[in-house]
Design a protein around this motif. Structure first.
Motif, mmCIF file in Angstrom:
data_model
loop_
_atom_site.group_PDB
_atom_site.id
_atom_site.type_symbol
_atom_site.label_atom_id
_atom_site.label_comp_id
_atom_site.label_asym_id
_atom_site.label_seq_id
_atom_site.Cartn_x
_atom_site.Cartn_y
_atom_site.Cartn_z
ATOM 1 N N ARG A 169 1.333 -1.019 0.339
ATOM 2 C CA ARG A 169 -0.519 -0.176 0.282
ATOM 3 C C ARG A 169 0.840 1.680 -0.060
ATOM 4 O O ARG A 169 2.084 1.128 0.531
ATOM 5 C CB ARG A 169 -0.617 -0.081 1.138
ATOM 6 C CG ARG A 169 -1.633 -1.051 0.725
ATOM 7 C CD ARG A 169 -3.373 -1.056 1.909
ATOM 8 N NE ARG A 169 -2.069 -1.797 3.149
ATOM 9 C CZ ARG A 169 -3.435 -2.005 4.649
ATOM 10 N NH1 ARG A 169 -4.564 -1.004 4.409
ATOM 11 N NH2 ARG A 169 -2.605 -2.560 5.222
ATOM 12 N N CYS A 215 -3.407 -5.983 0.885
ATOM 13 C CA CYS A 215 -4.277 -5.679 -0.315
ATOM 14 C C CYS A 215 -4.042 -6.188 -1.686
ATOM 15 O O CYS A 215 -3.108 -5.933 -2.445
ATOM 16 C CB CYS A 215 -3.958 -3.933 -1.084
ATOM 17 S SG CYS A 215 -5.233 -2.590 -1.214
ATOM 18 N N GLU A 241 -5.732 2.257 -2.394
ATOM 19 C CA GLU A 241 -6.987 1.231 -2.410
ATOM 20 C C GLU A 241 -8.303 1.472 -3.181
ATOM 21 O O GLU A 241 -7.939 2.726 -3.255
ATOM 22 C CB GLU A 241 -7.317 1.263 -0.642
ATOM 23 C CG GLU A 241 -5.827 0.835 0.224
ATOM 24 C CD GLU A 241 -5.646 1.012 1.672
ATOM 25 O OE1 GLU A 241 -7.518 1.102 2.139
ATOM 26 O OE2 GLU A 241 -5.334 0.949 2.698
ATOM 27 N N CYS A 277 -6.622 -2.026 -5.587
ATOM 28 C CA CYS A 277 -6.494 -2.976 -4.755
ATOM 29 C C CYS A 277 -7.169 -3.170 -3.761
ATOM 30 O O CYS A 277 -7.460 -2.044 -2.950
ATOM 31 C CB CYS A 277 -4.990 -4.025 -4.122
ATOM 32 S SG CYS A 277 -4.528 -2.429 -2.931
ATOM 33 N N VAL A 310 -8.729 -3.862 0.587
ATOM 34 C CA VAL A 310 -7.778 -4.110 1.704
ATOM 35 C C VAL A 310 -8.806 -5.506 2.660
ATOM 36 O O VAL A 310 -9.951 -5.566 2.288
ATOM 37 C CB VAL A 310 -7.746 -3.443 3.230
ATOM 38 C CG1 VAL A 310 -7.835 -4.031 4.350
ATOM 39 C CG2 VAL A 310 -6.676 -2.090 2.831
#
Length: 767
Positions: A552, A597, A704, A740, A742
């Motif tokens: 991240r 992620c 994210e 991505c 989480v």
């Protein structure tokens, strides 16, 4: 080769070539001090590991070249010394490896847990160098394929205490000929007994270190046994509708790891674990040099009479062992006359870490009682202090593994594994203590409920090419380590897995409780209750789809020494981009947190099962290759009219039993987090690459995505066969690029527990 070609090859092999060129009987040496070549006439004052090489394949003692490895002596250093002196010498020494392609490329051997046999783990040397322009090399190494193909052999024990061996060729069904054999032996007063061994390939001879060379006859029946396979490689290949080999392609996955065992004769079994210098048990291993066959050898006992008749009716399909031209001389050479491995020390399973007395007692009871196995969950990994990713041998190695390993061990202890085995591939170490991984592993010695075993494993890999390379990659050392771990520790555990140190097997279940510590009363469940449930369902293989996780961006910091970023220009178009300071994971954050992620939102699509990892029962999975259970009891079991009355001719292509294998529920049961390292140089062009609709390269950093955003596998795919998939197509409701998702269960449950356990671990050691 098939038909006439096969007949010709067999006739050549079984006719002693009196005109063959013999290598000179002078001593030669290579630059490797561990490798020493001598003539067969020289005598040893002390038995050392020796390769008897047969360059002419004539089975004549006068043609053998003896190559000694005097550094391989200690059981506690066996994997280190054998890997350095033997495995790597046989691979790197181009002159010696061209002498005898029939010797198995052994990587490991050890006493079974129950003390009744010696297990051997080797690799298919032919797979090291494959491709369309490697036909000559692959043809030279073709005998390596033969080592995977069983032979029916008749063993004859004589009243004078000796034994001889010959190929069985009286009928197509050896198992039904034992009665005839027993009747015929009554006509010969010299014969004590005869036995048909329907599937073997190696002759094994056991002897003691303190026996003089001439003190025990090499053909003494009480010291000889015939090898067995744990499954029939050729039969499994036929079941899967594949071929044992082709002229240009590497072999199938299950014909990579050569695994067999030699039963220990009764008189040696009670003292097989003796490890004094003079009482060390040794074993010699001699392959029967019958060429590789392209036709399949089956018997009615394997497939049932109906299937056998159907296979036999197909022209040039069935290998006919009764053909009179195939074996003009069916007598097999004496062990003293043939190329072989000699004086291999029989060592028990050795650990360099301290194990609890309870574990040691459990190990000694394996196979001798109905006591539970010592371990419930075993985890294996092949790793190194530094390493190169596939296809990047010219790049600086990845150096973060020592840091990763401590966290990885603590995490898997948290989730329920009770034994982890480290196959340490760190190069250039002279003793186990020289490896930085060994030093780190000692931190776990004081926990009797969590055993970490360190095995030095210096064996080199054949090559590190990517699969699509003209000469496809073959990480032989990794494949052999996986097979070794399954064979060494599989009998000691109910379940096991083999993964990398950047992969986290993560349980996703919780249970509601009023117990602290948390204002959230949902407490995590480890793997053990989950596998309890799998056992109730009679599941034997738990499969995890695999997709890459990204670091991240808000947990990354600039590298202090920007000069160490590496060469960023791996693609021509990158020269036109503006570099930024390269990034690394933030110090004092766990790798699991940084990389939590998922690049593909769970549950992952079906296509992500190609690189799956598996948690499996080793009593059901007979061979495993990185991502796949390549051989199970389902694919290896023979026809059984009572319990398995299937017509294999029509149904043999079934790859697995769906009742035994399941993909895990990634939301409710468990998931695999693959935190593959992103190199600093891969972060340098993030301002341009990590943008919506950028199509020339993937963004390897984690931006994210909101939970509400769905992963759309075909998003951006354009029509037309020649257009490739667009990249960087996902975005949030404000139009911002994201890459991505989480995993909130990991974020809220496992990461805090990992951070707490890691802090306690370091504090206990003053870190």
């Amino acid at each position: 080769m098939a038909g006439v070609g096969l007949l010709a090859a067999l006739l050549i092999v079984w006719t002693v070539n009196k005109q063959a060129t013999v290598l000179t009987n002078t001593s030669t040496r290579t630059t490797d001090s561990a490798w020493k070549t001598t003539t067969t006439k020289q005598k040893m004052s002390h038995k050392v590991v020796t390769a008897f090489l047969d360059p002419t394949n004539s089975s004549s003692a006068s043609h053998l070249i003896r190559s000694e490895f005097p550094t391989v002596q200690s059981c506690s250093r066996l994997t280190l010394d054998f890997g350095t002196a033997v495995v790597n010498s046989l691979y790197n020494n181009t002159t010696t490896t061209k002498i005898d392609p029939w010797l198995p490329w052994l990587h490991d051997f050890f006493l079974s847990a129950d003390g009744t046999h010696v297990v051997f783990v080797g690799q298919n040397r032919r797979n090291c160098d494959t491709g369309k322009d490697r036909r000559d090399v692959m043809q030279f190494w073709e005998p390596q394929i033969a080592l995977f193909q069983p032979l029916p052999v008749v063993r004859t024990d004589y009243r004078n205490g000796t034994a001889s061996f010959r190929l069985f060729r009286e009928s197509l069904d050896p198992l039904h000929q034992q009665t005839t054999l027993l009747r015929n032996q009554n006509d010969d007063d010299e014969i004590q007994s005869q036995e048909i061994v329907p599937e073997t390939r190696f002759l094994c001879r056991f002897h003691w270190q303190d026996d003089d060379n001439g003190n025990q006859r090499m053909d003494a029946s009480s010291s000889l046994s015939l090898s067995n396979y744990f499954f029939n490689y050729e039969y499994v290949t036929w079941r899967k509708k594949k071929r044992m080999f082709s002229e240009t392609d590497r072999s199938e996955f299950w014909i990579s790891q050569l695994i067999f065992y030699c039963p220990i004769p009764t008189k040696f079994q009670s003292s097989a674990t003796a490890r004094t210098k003079k009482q060390q048990l040794l074993v010699d291993v001699m392959p029967f040099r019958v060429p590789a066959r392209s036709q399949v050898w089956l018997t009615p006992a394997m497939v049932g009479k109906d299937t056998f008749d159907q296979v036999r009716a197909v022209p040039d399909k069935l290998f006919d062992i009764t053909h009179p031209l195939l074996f003009p001389n069916s007598n097999l050479p004496a062990i003293s006359e043939s190329g072989r491995w000699a004086n291999l020390p029989v060592c028990p399973i050795v650990a360099t870490t301290t194990q609890s007395a309870q574990t040691q007692n459990a190990l000694s009871s394996v196979g001798k009682s109905k006591t539970p196995k010592p371990y419930r969950l075993v985890l294996c990994t092949w790793t190194s202090a530094s390493y190169h990713r596939r296809g990047e041998d010219e790049e600086p190695p990845v150096q973060d593994n020592s840091l990763r390993l401590r966290e990885w061990l603590i995490f898997h202890r948290l989730v329920g594994f009770d034994h982890v085995v480290i196959y340490d591939n760190t190069p250039g170490i002279d003793s186990p203590q020289d490896s930085p991984l060994y030093t780190l592993i000692q931190e776990f010695d004081d926990d009797p409920s969590f055993v970490v075993t360190h095995l030095p494993w210096p064996a080199v890999i054949c090559n590190n090419h990517r699969p699509g390379h003209a000469h496809p990659g073959d990480r032989s050392s990794q494949y052999a380590a996986e097979a070794s771990c399954r064979e060494r520790f599989g009998p000691l555990t109910d379940w096991m897995a083999v993964i990398d140190t950047d992969e986290y097997l993560t349980p996703m279940k919780t249970v509601t409780t009023n117990m602290p510590p948390s204002n959230n009363n949902a407490q995590p469940i480890t793997w053990k209750p989950i596998i309890d449930d799998m056992e109730r369902r009679e599941v034997a293989i738990i499969k995890f789809r695999s997709g890459r996780s990204y670091p991240r961006i808000h947990l990354m910091d600039p590298l202090e020494n920007q000069g160490a970023c590496g060469n960023p220009v791996t693609e021509r178009f990158l020269k036109d981009l503006t570099p930024q300071p390269c990034l690394i994971p933030r110090r004092n954050e766990t790798f699991l947190k940084v990389y939590n992620c998922d690049g593909v939102k769970r549950p992952r699509p079906e296509r992500f099962q190609r690189a799956m990892k598996q948690l499996y029962r080793p009593d059901y999975v007979l061979s495993h290759f990185v991502h796949y259970a390549t051989v199970t009891k389902f694919t290896a079991d023979y026809y059984d009219p009572l319990h398995n009355p299937i017509n294999y001719f029509g149904a043999r292509s079934e790859k697995f039993d769906p009742t035994k294998e399941v993909f895990i529920d990634e939301i409710e049961e468990g998931t695999l987090i693959h935190a593959r390292s992103v190199q600093p140089k891969e972060t340098m062009f993030r301002n341009e690459i990590c943008q919506l609709n950028y199509r020339r390269m993937n963004c390897f950093l984690g931006y994210e995505c909101p939970d509400s955003l769905e992963w759309i596998d075909d998003l951006g795919r354009q029509k037309g066969a020649k257009t490739k998939k667009n990249m960087n197509m996902h975005h949030d409701d404000k139009g911002n690029f994201c890459s991505c998702w989480v995993n909130h269960h990991v974020e809220q449950v496992w990461i805090p527990r990992l951070e707490q356990a890691l802090a306690q671990h370091l504090a206990k050691r003053g870190g």
